[in-house]
Design an enzyme around this catalytic site. Sequence first.
Site, short mmCIF file in Angstrom:
data_model
loop_
_atom_site.label_atom_id
_atom_site.label_comp_id
_atom_site.label_asym_id
_atom_site.label_seq_id
_atom_site.Cartn_x
_atom_site.Cartn_y
_atom_site.Cartn_z
N ASP A 140 -1.50 -1.02 5.80
CA ASP A 140 -1.58 -0.34 7.20
C ASP A 140 -2.87 0.41 8.04
O ASP A 140 -3.66 0.89 9.24
CB ASP A 140 -0.58 1.18 7.61
CG ASP A 140 -1.21 1.87 7.06
OD1 ASP A 140 -1.41 1.50 5.97
OD2 ASP A 140 -1.30 3.32 7.51
N ASP A 151 1.30 -1.56 -0.24
CA ASP A 151 -0.08 0.30 0.26
C ASP A 151 0.94 1.22 0.25
O ASP A 151 2.50 1.76 0.30
CB ASP A 151 -0.70 -0.04 1.22
CG ASP A 151 -1.71 1.30 1.64
OD1 ASP A 151 -1.94 2.11 1.12
OD2 ASP A 151 -0.66 1.59 2.78
N ASP A 190 -7.06 -1.48 3.67
CA ASP A 190 -6.06 -2.93 3.30
C ASP A 190 -6.18 -3.72 4.05
O ASP A 190 -5.90 -5.52 3.66
CB ASP A 190 -4.59 -2.88 4.33
CG ASP A 190 -4.47 -1.30 3.53
OD1 ASP A 190 -4.39 -1.18 2.10
OD2 ASP A 190 -3.25 -0.62 4.03
P1 ADP Z 1 -5.29 5.77 -0.60
O1 ADP Z 1 -4.98 4.34 -1.23
O2 ADP Z 1 -4.46 6.76 -0.83
O3 ADP Z 1 -5.04 5.71 1.08
P2 ADP Z 1 -8.19 6.44 -0.75
O4 ADP Z 1 -8.87 5.23 -1.37
O5 ADP Z 1 -8.05 6.54 0.86
O6 ADP Z 1 -6.42 6.17 -1.21
O7 ADP Z 1 -8.71 8.43 -2.22
C1 ADP Z 1 -8.05 8.11 -2.63
C2 ADP Z 1 -8.37 9.45 -3.14
O8 ADP Z 1 -9.70 10.38 -2.63
C3 ADP Z 1 -7.66 10.26 -2.06
O9 ADP Z 1 -6.73 10.47 -3.03
C4 ADP Z 1 -7.81 11.82 -2.71
O10 ADP Z 1 -8.89 12.58 -3.98
C5 ADP Z 1 -9.74 10.81 -2.21
N1 ADP Z 1 -10.05 11.80 -0.97
C6 ADP Z 1 -10.05 10.52 -0.25
N2 ADP Z 1 -10.31 10.51 1.20
C7 ADP Z 1 -10.26 12.45 1.07
C8 ADP Z 1 -10.88 13.19 2.15
N3 ADP Z 1 -11.27 13.18 2.82
N4 ADP Z 1 -11.10 14.94 1.31
C9 ADP Z 1 -10.44 15.16 -0.16
N5 ADP Z 1 -10.85 13.84 -0.87
C10 ADP Z 1 -10.48 12.19 -0.32
MG MG Z 2 -2.22 3.18 3.94
#
Ligand code: ADP
Ligand code: MG
Length: 287
Positions: free
Chosen positions: A232, A38, A236
């Site tokens: 983490d 991740d 995941d």
């Molecule tokens: P990661 O695998 O990096 O944790 P997520 O699947 O949680 O990514 O999020 C993917 C995308 O969704 C982020 O890169 C962002 O663009 C958007 N996103 C997620 N949560 C938020 C939030 N709280 N505010 C704004 N954008 C968000």
């Molecule tokens: Mg992570």
Amino acid sequence: ATPTSIMVGTGRAAESGILFKGGEHLERTHQLQAIVLDKTGTITKGKPEVTDFYGDTEALQLLASAEKGSEHPLAGAIVAYATENDIDFVDVEAFNAIPGHGIQAEIAGKQVLVGNRKLMIDHQVDIEGNDEKLTEFETEGKTAMLLAIDGMYRGIVAVADTIKETAPQAIKELKEQGLEVIMLTGDNERTAEAIAKQVGIDHVIAQVLPEEKADKVKEIQAQGKKVAMVGDGVNDAPALVTADIGIAIGTGTEVAIEAADVTILGGELLLIPKAIKISHATIRNIR
Ligand code: ADP
Ligand code: MG
């Protein structure tokens, strides 16, 4: 494998900060052919900071107030930034997280949207003219989010998360051990590629929705490979369970640690090639 040698192996691992839940996991670690990591909180430190903000004071106020309702690390960075800039937070009337895309909130009768391109497109927000800026941030390895208020574009916020210092060395060792190394993230392709390049990973699977992470692991298994997943986050957990070996980052969430077969203390990625080395040494001694 004799029970005694396995016990010695898991004991040796534990002394280094590699906690196997059982001896069978040490045996399975020996067979690994691929490893999926991740991005956020695993390869990067998971402590993102706002680097750039485009928008007026009202935009920042609504943006930060909306993000206060989110548990995402990106939200934490935005709330901290607004606090540093003496922004007064306002009450949120309604809040909705859209996994993998962003958030939606109603504040003082206004509709606030924060998230990626997909979120804006889904809500018919015209972002043309701002796409170039977004792309520029992404090329720098930053996560850029768009802000819309009542359906109109109102700003961009870019957040950066630095890689763990030992990540490049850990990736190098994993490759030398013959493993195929893959990065898996919900973040966009360009940001993911930029981070992958910094750590020496050439295989990236980006823009994966939280519920799709486990499916990606299954696809690799369908190629006949024994695969480990390192993560983490709560996101995941299903992938950690699906993988032949789930490896949790000790600094991560309790949910990830419970879902995993192995936990590496302190989130030190060098402990992963070390765990593999110990598994090989243990199994080889048995023969
Ligand atoms: P990661 O695998 O990096 O944790 P997520 O699947 O949680 O990514 O999020 C993917 C995308 O969704 C982020 O890169 C962002 O663009 C958007 N996103 C997620 N949560 C938020 C939030 N709280 N505010 C704004 N954008 C968000
Ligand atoms: Mg992570």
